[in-house]
Write a protein that holds these residues in place. Structure first.
Motif, PDB file in Angstrom:
ATOM      1  N   TYR A 136      75.622 -15.166  -9.280  1.00 24.91           N
ATOM      2  CA  TYR A 136      76.818 -15.858  -9.107  1.00 24.91           C
ATOM      3  C   TYR A 136      77.479 -15.336  -7.656  1.00 24.91           C
ATOM      4  O   TYR A 136      78.286 -15.466  -7.173  1.00 24.91           O
ATOM      5  N   ASP A 137      76.273 -14.012  -7.012  1.00 25.75           N
ATOM      6  CA  ASP A 137      76.517 -13.754  -5.838  1.00 25.75           C
ATOM      7  C   ASP A 137      76.584 -14.968  -4.795  1.00 25.75           C
ATOM      8  O   ASP A 137      77.476 -15.286  -3.276  1.00 25.75           O
ATOM      9  N   PHE A 138      75.805 -16.215  -4.641  1.00 28.80           N
ATOM     10  CA  PHE A 138      76.302 -16.970  -3.711  1.00 28.80           C
ATOM     11  C   PHE A 138      77.904 -17.959  -4.217  1.00 28.80           C
ATOM     12  O   PHE A 138      77.505 -18.421  -3.170  1.00 28.80           O
ATOM     13  N   ALA A 139      77.929 -18.050  -5.330  1.00 24.42           N
ATOM     14  CA  ALA A 139      79.425 -18.945  -5.540  1.00 24.42           C
ATOM     15  C   ALA A 139      79.985 -17.795  -5.058  1.00 24.42           C
ATOM     16  O   ALA A 139      81.191 -18.847  -4.754  1.00 24.42           O
ATOM     17  N   LEU A 189      81.989 -19.099  -2.137  1.00 24.07           N
ATOM     18  CA  LEU A 189      83.885 -19.249  -1.431  1.00 24.07           C
ATOM     19  C   LEU A 189      84.341 -18.011  -0.850  1.00 24.07           C
ATOM     20  O   LEU A 189      85.062 -19.930  -0.169  1.00 24.07           O
ATOM     21  N   GLY A 190      84.002 -17.487  -0.688  1.00 22.61           N
ATOM     22  CA  GLY A 190      84.607 -16.610   1.100  1.00 22.61           C
ATOM     23  C   GLY A 190      84.522 -16.850   1.612  1.00 22.61           C
ATOM     24  O   GLY A 190      85.201 -16.611   2.727  1.00 22.61           O
ATOM     25  N   VAL A 191      83.059 -16.849   2.436  1.00 19.06           N
ATOM     26  CA  VAL A 191      82.833 -16.817   3.230  1.00 19.06           C
ATOM     27  C   VAL A 191      82.681 -18.190   3.909  1.00 19.06           C
ATOM     28  O   VAL A 191      82.897 -18.703   5.510  1.00 19.06           O
ATOM     29  N   PHE A 192      82.331 -19.380   3.660  1.00 24.01           N
ATOM     30  CA  PHE A 192      82.418 -20.428   3.789  1.00 24.01           C
ATOM     31  C   PHE A 192      83.387 -21.474   2.843  1.00 24.01           C
ATOM     32  O   PHE A 192      83.795 -22.439   3.832  1.00 24.01           O
TER      33      PHE A 192
END
Length: 254
Positions: A241-244, A248-251
């Motif tokens: 869930y780090d990817f999510a 969400l935050g950076v991109f």
């Protein structure tokens, strides 16, 4: 969103961002340059160590680290002379300087010569569903040889309530294996179930907006809170869930 809807939303975002395209803008690209296990884990460790600040600068300076080691990190670690370390003097990334770099090279050699390598040191102190004690013990081993006190700040210690974002990110790179091509999954002696999310300003802010995190500081206590929530969604692979959260935050500036 209720818990089921939130899990579905995050699962979709994991699929969206856990792709080869992610590598192009992330420091995980540095260990991907290599094929030998020891090269991969040393390149990953050094690039994760300086992974704070501007991402383009992190990647640029990580490449510079590899260049200074002749793009053969394991060979350099094992066979360097003190004269070879003098070329590190020019290196700087924020507060991580050439003296820190040289100290890390010496400590890495000690890890491989006397402790069976990076994977063994992290694996031997792992506990059920957490690597935080292992990270703390790793830091003790890493700095058991003579070093400047200032260099210690570049490895976080969860025992001091640190979220240890960069080491947790590094462990994700080395341990997770899902055939998506981003995480390298070369360490088989550590379970993905024990990993923690790399908690930083981006993932922390998104987690709070989604109701996954109530604590305001991005510290060790916040990490434990986030870990508990993410394990409810996937106990075997919570750190996916780090990817999510990161995406969400950076991109998406969520």
């Amino acid at each position: 969103m209720n818990s089921s809807e939130l899990k579905s939303f995050l699962d979709e975002k994991v699929v969206q961002y856990n792709t080869l395209d992610f590598i192009d803008s992330d420091p995980v690209q540095i260990p991907h340059l290599f094929s030998q296990k020891e090269d991969i884990e040393i390149a990953g460790f050094l690039s994760a160590t300086i992974a704070w600040g501007n991402r383009k600068m992190i990647i640029k300076n990580s490449h510079k680290m590899m260049d200074l080691m002749g793009n053969a990190p394991y060979d350099f670690v094992m066979s360097h002379s003190e004269n070879d370390l003098e070329r590190m003097e020019t290196f700087v990334h924020r507060t991580f300087n050439g003296q820190d770099f040289a100290s890390f090279i010496r400590s890495l050699k000690n890890i491989y010569v006397n402790h069976n390598g990076l994977e063994f040191v992290f694996a031997k102190n792992q506990e059920l569903k957490t690597m935080q004690n292992s990270i703390s013990e790793f830091k003790k081993t890493f700095f058991e040889i003579p070093h400047q006190i200032r260099t210690q700040k570049h490895i976080s210690d969860p025992q001091n309530n640190s979220a240890a974002k960069r080491i947790n990110m590094y462990l994700r790179w080395m341990v997770r294996q899902d055939n998506k091509g981003v995480d390298l999954g070369i360490w088989k002696s550590i379970s993905p179930a024990s990993l923690s999310c790399p908690l930083d300003v981006h993932s922390g802010n998104v987690a709070r907006k989604l109701g996954l995190l109530t604590r305001k500081q991005n510290d060790g206590k916040a990490l434990a809170e986030l870990d508990m929530k993410l394990r409810e969604f996937d106990a075997n692979d919570p750190v996916k869930y780090d990817f999510a959260l990161f995406g969400l935050g950076v991109f998406e500036k969520f």
